[in-house]
Design a protein around this motif. Structure first.
Motif, PDB file in Angstrom:
ATOM      1  N   ASN A  24       1.585  -3.772   4.690  1.00 39.60           N
ATOM      2  CA  ASN A  24       1.226  -4.969   5.448  1.00 39.60           C
ATOM      3  C   ASN A  24       1.070  -4.667   6.941  1.00 39.60           C
ATOM      4  O   ASN A  24       0.250  -5.284   7.622  1.00 39.60           O
ATOM      5  CB  ASN A  24       2.278  -6.058   5.240  1.00 39.60           C
ATOM      6  CG  ASN A  24       2.253  -6.613   3.827  1.00 39.60           C
ATOM      7  OD1 ASN A  24       1.208  -6.651   3.180  1.00 39.60           O
ATOM      8  ND2 ASN A  24       3.402  -7.036   3.342  1.00 39.60           N
TER       9      ASN A  24
ATOM     10  N   ARG B  73       0.724  -1.911  -1.158  1.00 42.22           N
ATOM     11  CA  ARG B  73       0.119  -2.324   0.097  1.00 42.22           C
ATOM     12  C   ARG B  73       1.043  -2.007   1.257  1.00 42.22           C
ATOM     13  O   ARG B  73       2.267  -1.943   1.090  1.00 42.22           O
ATOM     14  CB  ARG B  73      -0.251  -3.814   0.080  1.00 42.22           C
ATOM     15  CG  ARG B  73       0.917  -4.758  -0.107  1.00 42.22           C
ATOM     16  CD  ARG B  73       0.443  -6.188  -0.362  1.00 42.22           C
ATOM     17  NE  ARG B  73      -0.042  -6.838   0.847  1.00 42.22           N
ATOM     18  CZ  ARG B  73      -0.619  -8.043   0.864  1.00 42.22           C
ATOM     19  NH1 ARG B  73      -0.785  -8.708  -0.277  1.00 42.22           N
ATOM     20  NH2 ARG B  73      -1.029  -8.586   1.990  1.00 42.22           N
TER      21      ARG B  73
ATOM     22  N   VAL C 234      -4.361  -1.504   1.371  1.00 41.90           N
ATOM     23  CA  VAL C 234      -3.990  -1.595  -0.038  1.00 41.90           C
ATOM     24  C   VAL C 234      -4.408  -0.289  -0.704  1.00 41.90           C
ATOM     25  O   VAL C 234      -5.427   0.304  -0.340  1.00 41.90           O
ATOM     26  CB  VAL C 234      -4.630  -2.814  -0.728  1.00 41.90           C
ATOM     27  CG1 VAL C 234      -6.143  -2.727  -0.751  1.00 41.90           C
ATOM     28  CG2 VAL C 234      -4.071  -2.999  -2.136  1.00 41.90           C
TER      29      VAL C 234
END
Length: 119
Positions: A72, A70, A77
């Motif tokens: 962030n 992932r 993802v």
């Protein structure tokens, strides 16, 4: 808030694909993110999960072949799928637990992307 999955397609056995899923909307934070798959006539099964801290988990059927990651900062993802087998053929869905700006926690699904492994 929505999830948009992409990256599916047709690949030969032994090949690779990378799926992506983007979360958008009034997002405060994203907790759990995961990928599931559903083959025709079968239930939807977990493929991979990643926590906000980066911890991952996979079922034995994909362990060692699939990798979830992932980003962030981008609310993304990914699912890297290697050594694909015909039994990996399914519609793949991303799923996430999201904390919204309104301080609500919701669980949402992406629209699904078809992965077909065939020669």
């Amino acid at each position: 808030v929505q999830l948009q999955a992409s990256g599916g397609g047709l690949v030969q056995p032994g090949g690779s694909l990378r799926l992506s899923c983007a979360a958008s909307g009034s997002i405060l934070s994203i907790n759990y993110m995961g990928w599931y798959r559903q083959a025709p006539g079968k239930q939807r099964d977990l493929v991979a999960v990643i926590t906000s801290g980066g911890g991952t988990n996979y079922p034995d059927s994909v362990k060692g072949r699939f990798t979830i990651s992932r980003d962030n900062a981008k609310n993304m993802v990914y699912l890297q799928m290697n050594s694909l087998k015909p039994e990996d053929t399914a519609v793949y869905y991303c799923n996430a637990d999201i904390r919204t700006v309104a301080r609500a926690t919701i669980n949402i699904w992406g629209q699904g992307t078809q992965v077909t492994v065939s020669s």
